[in-house]
Scaffold this active site. Structure first.
Site: not given
Ligand code: NAP
Length: 290
Positions: A97, A172, A240
């Site tokens: 997102t 979104k 965010k």
């Molecule tokens: P998360 O568990 O915090 O995972 C984030 C991932 O991105 C991790 O693999 C992290 O690597 C990687 N990452 C972050 N910064 C990076 C960088 N600079 N370079 C390379 N890799 C990087 O987050 P999530 O919950 O999966 O969410 C991911 C996205 O989907 C976000 O934009 C969020 O808003 C969206 N989203 C989430 C949900 C939900 O329910 N969780 C629902 C809809 C949309 P590391 O393992 O090294 O930290």
């Protein structure tokens, strides 16, 4: 079956990549913390790469689900970025997102390399990713969308092209705007029930069957009553997203008074130490106020 790279094995990305591998695609994963990529390969098979570029080399499709605008720029561009490994005619699909502005910027960069760029943010949360039933909203050229839809189907209940590049991220934003006020309303209803001495579960059993029913009410009321928020969609991520919505609303002169207010309530939740709590923790703020 296709050669697919997946960048970002977080709460959402890891299960999404797992569905692609289970469908028979040849998957190479990249994760900033490499140990997570190794663990993913032990569980699902496929292979792990040390950089986005290495993962993307030779891939037909490169999917990403990282954190925010800057994170997406980092995995796409630069010497080790995915674009450097992708060939003309391949497709990059962004499930993060992010803002419509960074989408526009990366679409143009990809286009200059003859790479298609599809913005495809998701809704449905961790459970939706694990069960392969996400809602996926896309902005893309028609041809690129047609190619990528069957691949996304591995983890989607519904996938739609809403319009040209950026339309997925704008959709979104509609999703997050619709949720913000709704979660505050649900929190106030449950808080009011507590103060009135009513049994919250009985209240929800009845009102969820009528006009007040919602996904949030059905799926979150038990944990909200139990004061448990160690799951789901983090408040930091929601702030965010609401920041993106409010900035965009300024640009297009849309009025989002309730969204702006709820964003401030989430700021209060962060001050209570709840940055990683689920977004239903708005009720905790009301409880803290007495
Ligand atoms: P998360 O568990 O915090 O995972 C984030 C991932 O991105 C991790 O693999 C992290 O690597 C990687 N990452 C972050 N910064 C990076 C960088 N600079 N370079 C390379 N890799 C990087 O987050 P999530 O919950 O999966 O969410 C991911 C996205 O989907 C976000 O934009 C969020 O808003 C969206 N989203 C989430 C949900 C939900 O329910 N969780 C629902 C809809 C949309 P590391 O393992 O090294 O930290």
């Amino acid at each position: 079956m296709a050669k697919v790279a997946f960048l970002g094995l977080g709460v959402m990305g890891a299960p999404m990549a797992g569905h692609l591998q289970a469908k028979g695609h040849e998957v190479t994963v990249y994760n900033r913390t490499f140990a997570k990529a190794e663990k993913w390969v032990q569980t699902h098979g496929g292979s792990a790469a040390k950089t986005p570029r290495e993962a993307a080399t030779g891939a037909d499709f490169v999917m990403a689900c990282v954190g925010n605008d800057d994170d997406l720029r980092q995995v796409c561009t630069g010497e080790d970025g995915a674009f450097a490994g992708m060939v003309a005619g391949s497709v990059f699909v962004d499930h993060t997102t992010v803002s419509a502005a960074v989408t526009k910027e990366l679409y143009a960069k990809a286009d200059s390399l003859q790479i298609s760029f599809v913005d495809a943010p998701v809704s449905g949360g961790q459970a939706g990713a694990e069960n392969g039933v996400l809602s996926v909203m896309c902005g893309a050229d028609e041809g690129a969308y047609q190619r990528v839809e069957p691949v996304i189907a591995a983890y989607a209940r519904i996938c739609r092209r809403i319009g040209e590049s950026g339309a997925g991220q704008m959709t979104k934003m509609c999703n997050q705007i619709a949720i913000a006020g709704l979660v505050q309303g649900l929190s106030e209803a449950l808080h009011f029930a507590e103060k009135a001495g009513l049994d919250g579960a009985s209240v929800v059993e009845v009102i969820s069957q009528g006009a007040a029913g919602s996904w949030q009410m059905s799926n979150r009321y038990e944990t909200m009553i139990a004061d448990e928020f160690d799951h789901g969609f983090a408040v930091d991520w929601m702030r965010k997203d609401l920041g993106i919505c409010l900035d965009t609303a300024d640009d297009i002169e849309a009025s989002l008074p309730v969204t702006a207010l709820v964003d401030q309530f989430y700021k209060d939740v962060q001050k209570l130490g709840g940055g990683r709590w689920d977004t239903s923790s708005l009720i905790k703020r009301l409880r803290a106020m007495g």
